[in-house]
Write a protein that holds these residues in place. Structure first.
Motif, PDB file in Angstrom:
ATOM      1  N   GLY A 138     -22.947  64.614  11.579  1.00  0.00           N
ATOM      2  CA  GLY A 138     -22.332  63.611  10.722  1.00  0.00           C
ATOM      3  C   GLY A 138     -21.369  62.722  11.494  1.00  0.00           C
ATOM      4  N   LEU A 139     -20.593  63.319  12.384  1.00  0.00           N
ATOM      5  CA  LEU A 139     -19.669  62.516  13.191  1.00  0.00           C
ATOM      6  C   LEU A 139     -20.418  61.544  14.088  1.00  0.00           C
ATOM      7  CD1 LEU A 139     -16.986  65.165  14.211  1.00  0.00           C
ATOM      8  CD2 LEU A 139     -16.591  63.089  12.900  1.00  0.00           C
TER       9      LEU A 139
ATOM     10  N   LEU B 159     -23.345  60.260  13.595  1.00  0.00           N
ATOM     11  CA  LEU B 159     -23.913  59.181  12.776  1.00  0.00           C
ATOM     12  C   LEU B 159     -22.831  58.180  12.375  1.00  0.00           C
ATOM     13  CD1 LEU B 159     -26.385  61.197  10.540  1.00  0.00           C
ATOM     14  CD2 LEU B 159     -26.980  59.516  12.271  1.00  0.00           C
ATOM     15  N   CYS B 160     -21.656  58.695  12.038  1.00  0.00           N
ATOM     16  CA  CYS B 160     -20.563  57.787  11.665  1.00  0.00           C
ATOM     17  C   CYS B 160     -20.179  56.889  12.843  1.00  0.00           C
ATOM     18  CB  CYS B 160     -19.356  58.605  11.216  1.00  0.00           C
ATOM     19  SG  CYS B 160     -19.536  59.288   9.563  1.00  0.00           S
ATOM     20  N   LEU B 161     -20.092  57.467  14.022  1.00  0.00           N
ATOM     21  CA  LEU B 161     -19.733  56.667  15.189  1.00  0.00           C
ATOM     22  C   LEU B 161     -20.783  55.593  15.470  1.00  0.00           C
ATOM     23  CD1 LEU B 161     -18.361  59.430  17.590  1.00  0.00           C
ATOM     24  CD2 LEU B 161     -17.081  57.515  16.657  1.00  0.00           C
TER      25      LEU B 161
ATOM     26  N   SER C 239     -22.845  54.219  13.334  1.00  0.00           N
ATOM     27  CA  SER C 239     -22.803  53.170  12.316  1.00  0.00           C
ATOM     28  C   SER C 239     -21.594  52.261  12.521  1.00  0.00           C
ATOM     29  CB  SER C 239     -22.775  53.807  10.926  1.00  0.00           C
ATOM     30  OG  SER C 239     -21.649  54.639  10.804  1.00  0.00           O
ATOM     31  N   LEU C 240     -20.461  52.843  12.892  1.00  0.00           N
ATOM     32  CA  LEU C 240     -19.273  52.025  13.147  1.00  0.00           C
ATOM     33  C   LEU C 240     -19.506  51.059  14.312  1.00  0.00           C
ATOM     34  CD1 LEU C 240     -16.275  54.479  12.667  1.00  0.00           C
ATOM     35  CD2 LEU C 240     -16.596  52.298  11.519  1.00  0.00           C
ATOM     36  N   THR C 241     -20.150  51.585  15.342  1.00  0.00           N
ATOM     37  CA  THR C 241     -20.440  50.740  16.503  1.00  0.00           C
ATOM     38  C   THR C 241     -21.335  49.572  16.119  1.00  0.00           C
ATOM     39  OG1 THR C 241     -20.352  52.756  17.832  1.00  0.00           O
ATOM     40  CG2 THR C 241     -21.247  50.788  18.881  1.00  0.00           C
TER      41      THR C 241
ATOM     42  N   HIS D   6     -20.620  42.566  13.048  1.00  0.00           N
ATOM     43  CA  HIS D   6     -19.966  42.424  11.753  1.00  0.00           C
ATOM     44  C   HIS D   6     -20.086  41.002  11.215  1.00  0.00           C
ATOM     45  CE1 HIS D   6     -16.753  40.851  14.321  1.00  0.00           C
ATOM     46  NE2 HIS D   6     -16.261  40.278  13.237  1.00  0.00           N
TER      47      HIS D   6
END
Lengths: 186, 529
Positions: free
Chosen positions: B255-256, B258-260, B262-264, B270
């Motif tokens: 999960g971590l 995947l979060c990283l 997606s944030l990247t 953006h």
């Protein structure tokens, strides 16, 4: 000539080894084999009840005694028991062979033949338990067993009942009490 | 043993009493199982003589029909096997509290197995019941011993283990039945197991209290018998469901990651994502710089400040001057003004010939009256000089100008089409010189226009304010608006009209629909033939 003599000597060695039985039989202590024979003896009773003329010719059969007294059996000699069992098995084979010849129903005859084969197999199993030395100690007396160790039945149903009881009782107790099997269990 | 105890109770010595108590204790211990077995067989067994083997002894009993005192004296129990002599067995009685019944029983001292037993019950010397059975077929075992239920540590599982009843030579001929149920529930499940004295219960609810029972019976091959009584229930609790910590760690780790990721992705794109998800509302502000920021949306203000900068390039500027359509008449009659015209024609013709020579090479034969145009100019000059001629052109205003297309030269022309002819003088305006001047200049522009009849954008024909006499349907009108658009009315040329004259239809038949009211005659006419 020399090769021939060599081959003959090798053959002699093999025969001698075979006679000495260098490779002893492994004791067959699994009672499930005996249970299989017991079930097939019961099947013969069922087939006999369902077939016509099952009673067939009324003949006298000399069969072994099947009663077992547990109190008595706790103190019995295994070798004496082995002799008794072997004698009883031979009596059963003789009686079943006589009955098979008199039976007209082929299915029943086949069942009886199967029972005879099973009894032969049981003899081999008892032989594997290394109980033969008991035979040397106890000389089989033909007369005595006939009176004390046998009983007379007058019909095939009784014969089959005796066979079932003998296998479930004495033969099974001997197998469970054999020293070879006791050593394996312990 | 029971008979021995009964005999001993008759002795009234202290020593015997002690022995009696011991006997009672022994009987009581064995009697619990005995009575329960008897009670069960009373319900299950259909034979009159009910027999069972407990331990290594065969016990046969039968139900007493009537309550009698000393009933055991009248009954006799005998048995025989292997065609031997009959043997007798002592009869005893027992009162069952639970069922309120009295039974008579006999326990054989030496029970022969694997042989047919013939038992008989005699009452007062007469045979009451008889039965043939094999002792090895009526085994009634005691319940298993030492039942234990333990948690295996795994979810939904319980380990059950027990010890077989004390019996020799029969351990391998037994079959067990395990019953388990949730504590407090009546719904239970049964598991059958052969020979083995261990069982793992699967599929249980987590963190639940279970009750477990076990009973035993001979397997039916060598020995047969009845089901034993159930053991006393033993409780066990299944472990709570727990998640493997390794799996939890792996899930958190993934999960971590995947979060990283997606944030990247979001941070790097953006702007693009924002544009796609939340698109900007298009505004025309980039075309109108300062309109919304400086002038607060006041377009007039913005226009006044940015008048010539933006619009002159791409968009044509429209003056406030309203377009003045030009009405073109196809035919005009010059008879009323003919003398004065003819007189002036002659000197004009020479000029017209010169004019024609100097005329644009683009002039076609369609423009047949450059002399007429020149003559018109002369007429205009004359009108300027002669104010009294103005009165004859009352129909025309000074600022009005008209152009007529004359098709009189063509003989194929349909006369009925051009029915009305108006004197030329009536068509000319008597207004001030300014309009004439403008007309003159316009004439000049007209004169310079090509024979195809194109009007330049510089023409400033104005619509007359006076009413215009109604024209017939044959007249072809053309309203030329001063819109700065060059109009090519080549299909409207007189030659084309002449071609179509046979058909009496004119492609350039414009009706004066824009200004439906009558227009007075004013302005100038330019006759083109």
């Amino acid at each position: 000539m020399q090769t021939f003599l060599g081959l003959v000597s090798v053959l002699i060695v093999f025969v001698w080894l075979g006679g000495k039985q260098v490779f002893p039989l492994q004791p067959i202590c699994d009672l499930r084999v005996l249970d299989h024979f017991v079930r097939e003896a019961r099947d013969s009773v069922v087939i006999m009840r369902g077939s016509r003329g099952g009673c067939g010719a009324m003949k006298s059969y000399f069969v072994p005694l099947t009663s077992v007294d547990f109190a008595f059996w706790e103190h019995i000699d295994v070798q004496e028991l082995a002799v008794e069992v072997q004698t009883g098995l031979s009596l059963l084979v003789q009686a079943l062979s006589t009955a098979m010849k008199a039976v007209s129903n082929s299915r029943l005859a086949n069942a009886l033949d199967n029972n005879i084969s099973n009894i032969h197999s049981l003899s081999q199993i008892l032989h594997s338990l290394d109980l033969q030395h008991a035979r040397s100690t106890v000389l089989p007396d033909d007369s005595a067993p006939a009176s004390t160790q046998t009983q007379e039945v007058s019909s095939l149903p009784e014969l089959l009942q005796v066979q079932s009881s003998f296998l479930r009782g004495k033969v099974r107790l001997l197998l469970s009490a054999a020293p070879a099997c006791q050593r394996q269990n312990s | 043993m029971y008979l021995l105890c009964k005999w001993m109770t008759k002795m009234r010595s202290n020593r015997l009493k002690i022995v009696f108590m011991l006997c009672l204790a022994f009987v009581t211990t064995g009697g619990q199982h005995f009575e329960s077995k008897v009670a069960q067989l009373l319900q299950d067994e259909t034979e009159h003589i009910k027999c069972f083997v407990e331990g290594k002894d065969l016990t046969c009993f039968w139900e007493e029909e009537e309550e009698r005192n000393h009933i055991h004296d009248q009954y006799t129990f005998t048995y025989s096997y292997e065609k031997k002599n009959k043997m007798a067995c002592a009869v005893s009685s027992l009162y069952l509290l639970a069922s309120n019944k009295t039974i008579l029983f006999c326990k054989l001292p030496k029970t022969p197995f694997f042989t047919t037993l013939d038992v008989q019950v005699l009452r007062d010397g007469r045979m009451l019941y008889t039965r043939s059975l094999n002792a090895e077929n009526v085994l009634f075992l005691d319940p298993p011993r030492n039942l234990t239920v333990m948690s295996s540590g795994k979810e939904g599982q319980l380990n059950v283990s027990w010890l077989p009843p004390l019996l020799k030579y029969m351990d391998d001929s037994m079959i067990y039945e395990v019953r388990y149920a949730v504590d407090g529930s009546n719904m239970g499940k049964v598991e059958v197991i052969k020979v083995s004295t261990r069982l793992v219960l699967l599929g249980l609810q987590s963190n639940t209290r279970y009750k477990v029972w076990v009973r035993v019976k001979p397997d039916g091959v060598a020995y047969k018998g009845y089901w034993s009584a159930w053991t006393e229930p033993v409780f066990g609790v299944t472990p709570p469901s727990d998640v493997d910590p390794l799996i939890v760690l792996l899930v958190i780790f993934i999960g971590l990651i995947l979060c990283l990721l997606s944030l990247t992705v979001i941070l790097s794109h953006h702007k693009f994502l924002l544009k796609k998800l939340w698109p900007d509302i298009p505004t025309p502000e980039h075309k109108f710089p300062g309109l919304f920021t400086v002038y607060k949306g006041d377009f007039k203000e913005w226009m006044s400040h940015n008048n010539g900068s933006m619009w002159g390039r791409s968009v044509p500027v429209y003056t406030e001057e309203l377009p003045s359509p030009l009405e073109v008449l196809s035919e005009v009659s010059l008879t009323s003004h003919g003398t004065s015209q003819r007189e002036e024609r002659k000197p004009v013709e020479e000029d017209e010939e010169k004019e024609s020579e100097r005329s644009d090479s683009g002039l076609t034969d369609r423009w047949r009256d450059p002399p007429h145009a020149h003559w018109l100019m002369e007429q205009l000059r004359a009108l300027q000089e002669n104010p009294e001629s103005r009165s004859q052109s009352s129909l025309l205003q000074s600022h009005d100008t008209y152009v007529t297309l004359n098709q009189g030269d063509n003989e194929q022309q349909v006369d009925d089409v051009f029915e009305e002819t108006l004197p030329l003088q009536t068509l000319f305006t008597t207004a001030g010189t300014s309009s004439l001047g403008t007309s003159h200049s316009d004439l000049g522009s007209l004169q310079q226009s090509s024979g195809s009849g194109r009007l330049s954008s510089q023409s400033s024909f104005e619509y007359p304010n006076h009413t215009w006499p109604p024209k017939g349907p044959g007249y072809a009108y053309m309203a030329v608006a001063d819109s700065g658009v060059s109009m090519d009315y080549s299909p409207m040329s007189s030659s084309r009209i002449a071609e179509l004259g046979k058909h009496r239809m004119y492609t350039n038949d414009y009706k004066n629909e824009i200004f439906p009211h009558k227009w007075p005659l004013s302005g100038q006419y330019i006759k083109s033939g």
